[in-house]
Each structure stands twice: as structure tokens, then as C-alpha cells.
Design an enzyme around this catalytic site. Structure first.
Site, PDB file in Angstrom:
ATOM      1  N   GLU A  19      37.922  46.704  33.819  1.00 16.50           N
ATOM      2  CA  GLU A  19      37.295  46.617  35.600  1.00 16.50           C
ATOM      3  C   GLU A  19      37.515  48.375  35.497  1.00 16.50           C
ATOM      4  O   GLU A  19      37.563  48.212  37.425  1.00 16.50           O
ATOM      5  CB  GLU A  19      37.531  45.916  36.319  1.00 16.50           C
ATOM      6  CG  GLU A  19      38.188  44.471  35.952  1.00 16.50           C
ATOM      7  CD  GLU A  19      37.040  44.043  35.807  1.00 16.50           C
ATOM      8  OE1 GLU A  19      36.023  44.081  36.201  1.00 16.50           O
ATOM      9  OE2 GLU A  19      36.652  42.749  35.762  1.00 16.50           O
ATOM     10  N   HIS A  41      43.299  43.717  41.675  1.00 19.75           N
ATOM     11  CA  HIS A  41      42.816  42.884  40.977  1.00 19.75           C
ATOM     12  C   HIS A  41      43.539  41.791  40.531  1.00 19.75           C
ATOM     13  O   HIS A  41      44.485  41.713  39.577  1.00 19.75           O
ATOM     14  CB  HIS A  41      41.700  43.481  40.288  1.00 19.75           C
ATOM     15  CG  HIS A  41      41.446  41.877  39.729  1.00 19.75           C
ATOM     16  ND1 HIS A  41      39.780  40.657  40.987  1.00 19.75           N
ATOM     17  CD2 HIS A  41      40.514  41.623  38.325  1.00 19.75           C
ATOM     18  CE1 HIS A  41      40.024  40.324  39.373  1.00 19.75           C
ATOM     19  NE2 HIS A  41      40.031  40.403  37.947  1.00 19.75           N
ATOM     20  N   HIS A  96      43.679  37.397  40.156  1.00 19.77           N
ATOM     21  CA  HIS A  96      43.361  35.592  39.486  1.00 19.77           C
ATOM     22  C   HIS A  96      44.526  34.719  40.521  1.00 19.77           C
ATOM     23  O   HIS A  96      45.093  34.161  40.205  1.00 19.77           O
ATOM     24  CB  HIS A  96      43.498  35.332  37.942  1.00 19.77           C
ATOM     25  CG  HIS A  96      42.687  36.618  37.596  1.00 19.77           C
ATOM     26  ND1 HIS A  96      42.538  36.457  35.981  1.00 19.77           N
ATOM     27  CD2 HIS A  96      41.987  37.137  37.586  1.00 19.77           C
ATOM     28  CE1 HIS A  96      41.733  37.070  35.742  1.00 19.77           C
ATOM     29  NE2 HIS A  96      41.024  37.881  36.649  1.00 19.77           N
ATOM     30  N   GLU A 115      48.329  35.279  61.879  1.00 17.45           N
ATOM     31  CA  GLU A 115      48.984  36.514  61.762  1.00 17.45           C
ATOM     32  C   GLU A 115      47.982  37.387  60.623  1.00 17.45           C
ATOM     33  O   GLU A 115      46.882  38.179  60.433  1.00 17.45           O
ATOM     34  CB  GLU A 115      50.054  37.311  60.223  1.00 17.45           C
ATOM     35  CG  GLU A 115      49.891  35.954  58.821  1.00 17.45           C
ATOM     36  CD  GLU A 115      50.733  36.540  57.744  1.00 17.45           C
ATOM     37  OE1 GLU A 115      51.161  36.013  57.421  1.00 17.45           O
ATOM     38  OE2 GLU A 115      51.336  38.182  58.403  1.00 17.45           O
ATOM     39  N   HIS A 144      36.666  34.208  40.071  1.00 22.88           N
ATOM     40  CA  HIS A 144      37.256  34.664  39.360  1.00 22.88           C
ATOM     41  C   HIS A 144      38.618  35.099  40.096  1.00 22.88           C
ATOM     42  O   HIS A 144      39.305  35.072  39.092  1.00 22.88           O
ATOM     43  CB  HIS A 144      36.112  35.388  38.884  1.00 22.88           C
ATOM     44  CG  HIS A 144      37.139  37.332  38.043  1.00 22.88           C
ATOM     45  ND1 HIS A 144      36.061  37.754  37.355  1.00 22.88           N
ATOM     46  CD2 HIS A 144      38.058  37.551  38.157  1.00 22.88           C
ATOM     47  CE1 HIS A 144      36.809  38.574  36.746  1.00 22.88           C
ATOM     48  NE2 HIS A 144      38.897  38.655  37.182  1.00 22.88           N
TER      49      HIS A 144
HETATM   50  O1  2HA Z   1      41.715  40.732  31.989  1.00 27.37           O
HETATM   51  O2  2HA Z   1      40.996  40.367  35.206  1.00 27.37           O
HETATM   52  O3  2HA Z   1      38.409  41.196  35.005  1.00 27.37           O
HETATM   53  C1  2HA Z   1      40.884  41.366  33.266  1.00 27.37           C
HETATM   54  C2  2HA Z   1      40.624  40.999  34.472  1.00 27.37           C
HETATM   55  C3  2HA Z   1      38.949  41.154  34.337  1.00 27.37           C
HETATM   56 ZN    ZN Z   2      39.977  39.163  36.340  1.00 26.31          ZN
END
Ligand code: 2HA
Ligand code: ZN
Length: 273
Positions: A114, A138, A140, A168, A209
Site C-alpha cells: 500500500e 492501515h 484491519h 469522546e 477491508h
Molecule cells: O496485506 O493490508 O491492504 C497488507 C494489506 C493490504
Molecule cells: Zn489491508
């Protein structure tokens, strides 16, 4: 100074491990990047071993010549704490912001898949904040992902529903949260869509995602991800108990909160239901 002894590297490793412990980084999921300060780069330069230039896959002229600490493609957050020189690395961008080269770590690997989204988000945030923002993350996040199957994929709805979940929340993310519809990850297209939202928000949901968060430092960026995901967890619990709320924080309550906490809450999120 030894690379791994540097405070910014230690902070990066701790944040990656905190994310792992939250359960947001199954297998090789998620990625993290940090735009290093010139004095930080200087302090670890003696450890550099410079690799070949490689294309970024997008153009970020606003970041020309900058150095980033990044997680690796196909690497596991779970391993960052025990094998940092393999799991993370530092990259340098060229004078056009079109190519990168590894200067430390990643043991023959590549930066996160990414990278285009990370760098385009950094470019937007660097310009908008006069260089204050340095972290893009980023993850998940389980409950946020679950909500993307149930709520309309609209920033007004995500922001308002999550604001109502904890007092909050409007104070922690007063600008709201962006929403990117489902897209193929890893490329320029999703990077363009995400960085467009980062002009307005510090966080963007990726439908089905995960989520991206941006901030000044590791504490603020991790804290933002954590706060949003916790609000999402409360909403998931609430919706699992019964579809309607018996009572909640009302738009006028949010306006009063904004006044006392000196934050600006855009009226587009304070609609009557
Ligand atoms: O595997 O999270 O979006 C890495 C990620 C791709
Ligand atoms: Zn991801």
C-alpha cells in the site's frame, strides 16, 4: 547511533506491536509508515546500505527527498518486535518523488503493497498541516469492517453513528470519517480515492477491508484508530442486542459538546433522523 536504538524506530516498533495485540493484523494484514525528521535521518545514517531505485507506482513530488520508515510487503506485524530488520525498513524518495530506494532493513524485500496510498496520504497531510503530520496507519479493524456490511457506505452515516457511541468520539475526530467504497487494494486508484478524503478527514474506512488513519505522532494516530474501532465495537454490540437505540446523544447535545470542548462539528453530520 544504532538504527534500532533510535527513539522514532522504537516508537514505530511499539505501535506495530500494539496493533498486533489488538488483533488488527492477521497474517500480513495492515501497514504503517512514518515520515522521519531530518535530524532523525541524520542520527541513523551511519547504518545505511543503499539499494537500487524502484518506481513507487505514483508520483508524490511534495515528498521529494524525504525518508520514511515503513512496514514490508508480505511481512507480519506479529514479527516486527522480534525481527525488525526483516519486517520493517527505511526508504528514501528521489528528487521527483517517483522512485524510492531502501536504505535500511527489509532484508531483500519490498515496502508495503500500500505504498502508493501511504505516500499520497503523507503528501496531502504534509501540505495541509505544514509538516506536522508524520504517521499513516492501515489496520484491519474487525468491527469497522463488520459495519461496512450493514451501514450505508456514506461518511455522514459512519461519522454520526460512531460519534453517538462514545462522548469522546466527536472530540477525537471532529472532522468526521471518510468512506472509500470497495476497491482493489494496492494500487494508485485506491490511493487517489483515499488521499482525496484525507484532505478533509484524519481517518478513512475501506469498505470490507479496514481503515486508514493519519496523525502527528504514534500516540495520536494509534489512539485515533483505537477510538474509532472501539466506537465501532460498541455499535456492533448495540445492533446485536436490538436494532433501535432506546436513547442516544442528540444533535443538540453534540452542539453543546462542541462548544465546551472547542471543536467544530460540521452541520452535515448533525442531521435529524
Ligand atoms: O496485506 O493490508 O491492504 C497488507 C494489506 C493490504
Ligand atoms: Zn489491508
Amino acid at each position: 547511533m544504532k538504527f534500532l536504538k533510535a527513539e522514532f524506530v522504537q516508537g514505530f516498533i511499539r505501535m506495530a506491536n500494539d496493533g498486533w495485540e489488538q488483533g488488527w493484523h492477521e497474517r500480513n494484514g495492515g501497514n504503517l509508515s512514518y515520515r522521519a525528521k531530518p535530524e532523525e535521518v541524520e542520527s541513523v545514517k551511519e547504518n545505511f546500505s543503499v539499494g537500487e531505485w524502484q518506481p513507487i507506482g505514483t508520483s508524490v513530488p511534495g515528498l521529494a527527498g524525504e525518508y520514511f520508515l515503513v512496514t514490508g510487503s508480505g511481512k507480519y506485524f506479529r514479527n516486527v518486535i522480534i525481527k525488525p530488520e526483516d519486517s520493517i525498513g527505511m526508504i528514501e524518495l528521489d528528487e521527483k518523488g517517483e522512485n524510492y530506494r531502501i536504505v535500511w532493513g527489509l532484508a531483500g524485500g519490498r515496502p508495503t503493497s500500500e505504498l502508493p496510498t501511504h505516500l499520497m496520504n503523507h503528501e496531502v497531510k504534509k501540505e495541509l498541516t505544514g509538516g506536522r503530520y508524520r504517521v499513516i496507519y492501515h489496520a484491519h479493524t474487525t468491527n469497522v469492517i463488520a459495519l461496512t456490511f450493514v451501514l450505508p457506505l456514506e461518511e455522514e452515516v459512519f461519522t454520526r453513528e460512531l460519534w453517538e457511541m462514545a462522548t469522546e468520539c466527536p472530540v477525537v475526530f471532529p472532522a468526521g470519517i471518510g468512506v472509500v467504497p470497495w476497491m482493489v487494494p494496492g494500487g494508485r486508484e485506491i490511493a487517489v480515492a483515499t488521499s482525496r478524503l484525507m484532505k478533509e478527514y484524519d481517518a478513512a474506512v475501506w469498505a470490507h477491508h479496514g481503515m486508514f488513519a493519519a496523525g502527528e505522532d504514534f500516540d495520536l494516530t494509534f489512539g485515533l484508530m483505537h477510538t474509532i474501532e472501539k466506537a465501532a465495537e460498541i455499535l456492533v454490540k448495540l445492533l446485536s442486542m436490538q436494532p433501535q437505540k432506546r436513547q442516544t446523544i442528540q444533535p443538540d447535545d453534540l452542539r453543546r459538546l462542541a462548544e465546551d470542548f472547542k471543536v467544530m462539528l460540521p452541520e452535515k453530520f448533525l442531521y435529524e433522523k
